[in-house]
Design a protein around this motif. Sequence first.
Motif, mmCIF file in Angstrom:
data_model
loop_
_atom_site.group_PDB
_atom_site.id
_atom_site.type_symbol
_atom_site.label_atom_id
_atom_site.label_comp_id
_atom_site.label_asym_id
_atom_site.label_seq_id
_atom_site.Cartn_x
_atom_site.Cartn_y
_atom_site.Cartn_z
ATOM 1 N N LYS A 20 0.827 -1.204 0.000
ATOM 2 C CA LYS A 20 0.000 0.000 0.000
ATOM 3 C C LYS A 20 0.865 1.259 0.000
ATOM 4 N N ILE A 21 1.917 1.272 0.804
ATOM 5 C CA ILE A 21 2.810 2.433 0.831
ATOM 6 C C ILE A 21 3.386 2.680 -0.564
ATOM 7 N N ARG A 22 3.855 1.617 -1.205
ATOM 8 C CA ARG A 22 4.416 1.746 -2.553
ATOM 9 C C ARG A 22 3.358 2.235 -3.533
ATOM 10 N N SER A 23 2.139 1.739 -3.401
ATOM 11 C CA SER A 23 1.073 2.129 -4.324
ATOM 12 C C SER A 23 0.714 3.606 -4.201
ATOM 13 N N LEU A 24 1.033 4.202 -3.058
ATOM 14 C CA LEU A 24 0.791 5.622 -2.851
ATOM 15 C C LEU A 24 1.927 6.481 -3.404
ATOM 16 N N GLY A 25 2.917 5.834 -4.000
ATOM 17 C CA GLY A 25 4.021 6.546 -4.617
ATOM 18 C C GLY A 25 5.113 6.959 -3.659
ATOM 19 N N LEU A 26 5.189 6.293 -2.505
ATOM 20 C CA LEU A 26 6.147 6.659 -1.474
ATOM 21 C C LEU A 26 7.254 5.619 -1.345
ATOM 22 N N LYS A 27 8.360 6.027 -0.721
ATOM 23 C CA LYS A 27 9.386 5.078 -0.329
ATOM 24 C C LYS A 27 8.867 4.256 0.844
ATOM 25 N N VAL A 28 9.390 3.045 0.963
ATOM 26 C CA VAL A 28 8.850 2.064 1.907
ATOM 27 C C VAL A 28 9.882 1.735 2.973
ATOM 28 N N GLY A 29 9.458 1.853 4.239
ATOM 29 C CA GLY A 29 10.316 1.491 5.352
ATOM 30 C C GLY A 29 9.693 0.404 6.206
ATOM 31 N N LEU A 30 10.553 -0.399 6.823
ATOM 32 C CA LEU A 30 10.104 -1.448 7.738
ATOM 33 C C LEU A 30 10.965 -1.382 8.992
ATOM 34 N N ALA A 31 10.314 -1.320 10.153
ATOM 35 C CA ALA A 31 11.012 -1.192 11.429
ATOM 36 C C ALA A 31 10.938 -2.483 12.225
ATOM 37 N N VAL A 32 11.957 -2.690 13.058
ATOM 38 C CA VAL A 32 11.986 -3.854 13.940
ATOM 39 C C VAL A 32 12.414 -3.388 15.331
ATOM 40 N N ASN A 33 11.683 -3.818 16.350
ATOM 41 C CA ASN A 33 11.951 -3.439 17.729
ATOM 42 C C ASN A 33 13.051 -4.309 18.349
ATOM 43 N N PRO A 34 13.686 -3.833 19.411
ATOM 44 C CA PRO A 34 14.794 -4.596 20.020
ATOM 45 C C PRO A 34 14.462 -6.041 20.394
ATOM 46 N N PRO A 35 13.269 -6.355 20.945
ATOM 47 C CA PRO A 35 13.039 -7.751 21.332
ATOM 48 C C PRO A 35 12.725 -8.687 20.159
ATOM 49 N N THR A 36 12.455 -8.139 18.989
ATOM 50 C CA THR A 36 12.011 -8.939 17.839
ATOM 51 C C THR A 36 13.209 -9.472 17.060
ATOM 52 N N GLN A 37 13.138 -10.743 16.688
ATOM 53 C CA GLN A 37 14.211 -11.350 15.908
ATOM 54 C C GLN A 37 14.341 -10.683 14.537
ATOM 55 N N LEU A 38 15.563 -10.398 14.132
ATOM 56 C CA LEU A 38 15.777 -9.741 12.844
ATOM 57 C C LEU A 38 15.319 -10.612 11.681
ATOM 58 N N ALA A 39 15.320 -11.913 11.864
ATOM 59 C CA ALA A 39 14.897 -12.812 10.787
ATOM 60 C C ALA A 39 13.479 -12.513 10.302
ATOM 61 N N THR A 40 12.659 -11.886 11.135
ATOM 62 C CA THR A 40 11.282 -11.603 10.732
ATOM 63 C C THR A 40 11.209 -10.597 9.587
ATOM 64 N N VAL A 41 12.256 -9.779 9.403
ATOM 65 C CA VAL A 41 12.211 -8.776 8.330
ATOM 66 C C VAL A 41 12.737 -9.326 7.003
ATOM 67 N N ARG A 42 13.465 -10.414 7.048
ATOM 68 C CA ARG A 42 14.175 -10.863 5.847
ATOM 69 C C ARG A 42 13.248 -11.134 4.654
ATOM 70 N N PRO A 43 12.070 -11.732 4.838
ATOM 71 C CA PRO A 43 11.211 -11.959 3.662
ATOM 72 C C PRO A 43 10.779 -10.687 2.955
ATOM 73 N N TYR A 44 10.854 -9.550 3.653
ATOM 74 C CA TYR A 44 10.345 -8.296 3.084
ATOM 75 C C TYR A 44 11.435 -7.425 2.477
ATOM 76 N N LEU A 45 12.688 -7.850 2.529
ATOM 77 C CA LEU A 45 13.783 -7.018 2.030
ATOM 78 C C LEU A 45 13.609 -6.619 0.570
ATOM 79 N N PRO A 46 13.058 -7.488 -0.305
ATOM 80 C CA PRO A 46 12.883 -7.048 -1.695
ATOM 81 C C PRO A 46 11.869 -5.916 -1.856
ATOM 82 N N GLN A 47 11.047 -5.677 -0.849
ATOM 83 C CA GLN A 47 9.962 -4.703 -0.965
ATOM 84 C C GLN A 47 10.281 -3.350 -0.352
ATOM 85 N N ILE A 48 11.429 -3.210 0.310
ATOM 86 C CA ILE A 48 11.636 -1.996 1.106
ATOM 87 C C ILE A 48 12.814 -1.162 0.593
ATOM 88 N N ASP A 49 12.774 0.120 0.958
ATOM 89 C CA ASP A 49 13.880 1.039 0.689
ATOM 90 C C ASP A 49 14.734 1.264 1.925
#
Length: 239
Positions: free
Chosen positions: A101-130
């Motif tokens: 949805k963020i991309r469809s609005l013509g914007l750059k895309v960010g994804l945040a991860v909090n300190p207690p959350t495993q970094l592996a949770t973001v890996r599937p989304y790396l192709p989609q983010i700036d």
Amino acid sequence: MIIAPSLLAANYGRLASEVARHKASGAEWLHLDIMDGHFVPNLSFGPGIVKTLRPLTRTFFDVHLMCSKPEVLLPLFADAGADQITVHVELGERVAHLLWKIRSLGLKVGLAVNPPTQLATVRPYLPQIDTLLIMTVNPGFGGQEFIEECLPKIQQAHTWRTSGPHRFHIEVDGGINERTARECARAGADVFVAGTALFGKPNLKAAVARLRRAVEQAIPPSESDTPAGRKPSRITSRQ
């Protein structure tokens, strides 16, 4: 390298003047923390403030949604003048649609991860983010102490970026000052969000310059000119 002062630490009674200070500081981005009092135990400001500030500067608006229902807010912040919107991986199964949805609005895309959350949770989304935003404090309040245990996350993200096909900024936010910025730069970060260490200083321009020097001293020469390195991004301001 991108320096992103956080408006959370600005003087709310003089926001127009604070934006003027930012314009004169040499910082590339303005970081806007949006808190809903539910996802995090604090409230900040909404799209109305962003819309009011947008005509005052052409700088890149980096909007960080710490909100339980960002899907309601995405079009509002897009209309208000956001350049990038970041949502949290902790939102689970909704993340993929939110990024789309963020991309469809013509914007750059960010994804945040909090300190207690495993970094592996973001890996599937790396192709989609700036931008990958690695929180280095538990979000909700400014002025917290940097969590040193987050440094391995930055190192891992840097490894993914340099060894894989995807190019994204590695942004850090929380307890960032000259010392911790150096540590994060050595680990691989290239976007540095700071509130009290920047807006909290009487001379914002001098504070930005000091933070930039600290980061430059920490960047290995072999990495300073890499495509995924720390040169100012093409998305540092509005054209």
